[in-house]
Motif scaffolding. Structure first.
Motif, short mmCIF file in Angstrom:
data_model
loop_
_atom_site.label_atom_id
_atom_site.label_comp_id
_atom_site.label_asym_id
_atom_site.label_seq_id
_atom_site.Cartn_x
_atom_site.Cartn_y
_atom_site.Cartn_z
N ASN A 65 27.81 37.10 71.12
CA ASN A 65 27.56 36.68 69.80
C ASN A 65 27.55 37.78 68.92
OD1 ASN A 65 27.81 34.63 67.88
ND2 ASN A 65 25.52 34.44 67.75
N THR A 66 28.38 39.06 69.22
CA THR A 66 28.31 40.31 68.34
C THR A 66 29.63 40.55 68.26
OG1 THR A 66 28.05 41.75 70.22
CG2 THR A 66 25.88 41.16 69.24
N TYR A 67 29.93 41.51 67.04
CA TYR A 67 31.23 41.86 66.69
C TYR A 67 31.24 43.44 66.22
CZ TYR A 67 35.69 42.24 64.60
OH TYR A 67 37.06 42.79 64.16
N ASP A 68 32.04 44.15 66.82
CA ASP A 68 31.82 45.55 66.23
C ASP A 68 33.63 45.72 65.74
OD1 ASP A 68 32.05 47.99 65.53
OD2 ASP A 68 31.74 48.75 67.79
N ASN A 69 33.76 45.87 64.31
CA ASN A 69 34.84 46.18 63.85
C ASN A 69 35.36 47.66 63.93
OD1 ASN A 69 33.46 47.33 61.66
ND2 ASN A 69 34.35 46.35 60.04
N ASN A 70 34.55 48.53 64.43
CA ASN A 70 35.27 49.91 64.58
C ASN A 70 36.33 50.04 65.31
OD1 ASN A 70 33.22 50.99 62.65
ND2 ASN A 70 31.62 50.72 64.17
N PHE A 71 37.25 50.89 65.02
CA PHE A 71 38.54 51.34 65.95
C PHE A 71 37.87 52.42 66.92
CE2 PHE A 71 42.39 53.88 66.23
CZ PHE A 71 43.07 52.80 67.24
N ASN A 72 38.24 51.87 68.12
CA ASN A 72 37.75 53.05 69.08
C ASN A 72 38.76 53.82 69.52
OD1 ASN A 72 35.14 51.89 69.12
ND2 ASN A 72 36.00 50.01 70.17
N ALA A 73 39.92 53.87 68.83
CA ALA A 73 41.08 54.75 69.32
C ALA A 73 41.76 54.29 70.64
CB ALA A 73 40.48 56.26 69.34
N ILE A 74 43.08 54.71 70.53
CA ILE A 74 44.06 54.46 71.83
C ILE A 74 43.97 55.73 72.61
CG2 ILE A 74 46.33 53.94 72.26
CD1 ILE A 74 46.38 52.51 69.70
N ASN A 75 43.91 55.39 73.92
CA ASN A 75 43.87 56.85 74.72
C ASN A 75 45.18 57.24 74.87
OD1 ASN A 75 44.36 58.06 77.48
ND2 ASN A 75 42.23 57.43 77.88
N PRO A 76 45.58 58.59 74.46
CA PRO A 76 46.99 58.99 74.41
C PRO A 76 47.50 59.08 75.74
CG PRO A 76 45.14 60.82 74.08
CD PRO A 76 44.48 59.55 73.96
N ASP A 77 46.88 59.49 76.87
CA ASP A 77 47.23 59.50 78.09
C ASP A 77 48.03 58.00 78.52
OD1 ASP A 77 46.95 62.13 78.45
OD2 ASP A 77 44.98 61.67 79.18
N LYS A 78 47.17 56.86 78.30
CA LYS A 78 47.56 55.48 78.54
C LYS A 78 48.77 55.24 77.72
CE LYS A 78 43.24 53.67 80.08
NZ LYS A 78 42.24 52.61 79.91
N LEU A 79 48.74 55.83 76.33
CA LEU A 79 49.83 55.62 75.33
C LEU A 79 51.06 56.04 76.00
CD1 LEU A 79 50.89 54.20 72.81
CD2 LEU A 79 50.16 56.25 71.54
N LYS A 80 51.03 57.33 76.37
CA LYS A 80 52.40 57.69 76.90
C LYS A 80 52.84 57.12 78.13
CE LYS A 80 51.03 62.44 75.15
NZ LYS A 80 50.50 63.76 75.61
N LEU A 81 52.04 56.64 78.88
CA LEU A 81 52.34 56.14 80.41
C LEU A 81 53.01 54.81 79.86
CD1 LEU A 81 52.00 55.93 83.35
CD2 LEU A 81 50.03 54.60 83.22
N TYR A 82 52.38 54.06 78.90
CA TYR A 82 53.06 52.69 78.27
C TYR A 82 54.45 53.05 77.74
CZ TYR A 82 53.76 48.43 75.59
OH TYR A 82 54.31 47.52 74.90
N LEU A 83 54.50 53.84 76.99
CA LEU A 83 55.75 54.29 76.21
C LEU A 83 56.83 55.07 77.45
CD1 LEU A 83 54.58 56.00 73.01
CD2 LEU A 83 55.58 53.80 73.55
N LYS A 84 56.26 55.36 78.73
CA LYS A 84 57.04 56.11 79.65
C LYS A 84 57.55 57.44 79.09
CE LYS A 84 59.02 51.66 81.83
NZ LYS A 84 59.78 50.73 82.14
N ASN A 85 56.69 58.02 78.38
CA ASN A 85 56.86 59.29 77.61
C ASN A 85 57.96 59.47 76.61
OD1 ASN A 85 54.81 61.58 77.82
ND2 ASN A 85 56.85 62.92 78.37
#
Length: 237
Positions: free
Chosen positions: A34-54
């Motif tokens: 029953n709590t909510y945090d609206n702060n953006f916690n950033a996207i992990n750049p290494d995971k993003l590159k992996l998702y995009l296949k670089n």
């Protein structure tokens, strides 16, 4: 955690005690129910590159999305969750582009070209839509006539139509910057090439230069940049 929260709802709101509730509670502990945090916690750049296949593709429209709203860009251009559905207005625009691409190449029959385009698109048109297309055929003929008159006063004697330009911007990720130019007129001189870029619009578009500092209305400037960096021409001006 979601299942645990659902069971927590049932227990706290309705007094319903599920057999799994105790198991979740003992194994997961405090899940900040029953709590909510609206702060953006950033996207992990290494995971993003992996998702995009670089690899990443950039264009005028994707950069415009980013400048309007970074989250919109993430949803539409990274996660590809923006399902494209062609509107009738966009279909009309495609017909215009198809005919205008060919109007200087061949002495074409506009009615026949439009009918062929509709047939090849496999699009089922309503009677209302067919009526409007019959009306725009006359508009297309008028535009072609104007373009041919303009051609008599233009010294740029060569052209590319529907030109696809790609340049590589590789750093720590492979970036392909692309643009699709409707018409590109040019004239080759001894030490330079004079270049003019034309983008057809069948609707209203705001191209006020006051938006440039905000990264908006950049379509033609981006096309100029791509032409400049593409090595298509000798010293383009």
């Amino acid at each position: 955690k979601i299942n645990y929260a659902i069971l927590e709802d049932k227990y706290k709101k309705y007094g319903v005690y599920d057999d799994n509730y105790k198991l979740y509670k003992s194994s997961l502990g405090d899940i900040l129910y029953n709590t909510y945090d609206n702060n953006f916690n950033a996207i992990n750049p290494d995971k993003l590159k992996l998702y995009l296949k670089n690899k990443l593709t950039l264009s005028y429209s994707s950069l415009s999305n980013y400048k309007k709203c970074a989250f919109r860009y993430y949803i539409a251009n990274i996660l590809k969750l923006d399902k494209y559905e062609e509107s009738f207005e966009a279909f009309i625009g495609s017909i215009f582009h198809d005919v205008l691409e060919k109007c200087f190449v061949n002495n074409l029959d506009v009615n026949e070209e439009v009918n062929d385009y509709i047939k090849n698109s496999n699009k089922i048109l309503t009677l209302k839509e067919r009526y409007f297309i019959s009306k725009i055929i006359e508009d297309i003929k008028y535009v072609i006539n104007v373009l041919k008159q303009q051609q008599e006063f233009i010294s740029l004697d060569k052209a590319h139509y529907e030109k696809n330009i790609k340049i590589q911007k590789n750093k720590d990720i492979d970036i392909e910057f692309i643009g699709f130019i409707d018409k590109l007129l040019y004239k080759e001189n001894k030490n330079e090439t004079l270049v003019s870029i034309i983008d057809y619009k069948t609707g209203n578009v705001d191209i006020d230069l006051k938006y440039l500092p905000y990264g908006l209305s950049l379509q033609l400037p981006i096309y100029l940049y791509l032409v400049k960096k593409s090595n298509m021409f000798n010293n383009p001006k």
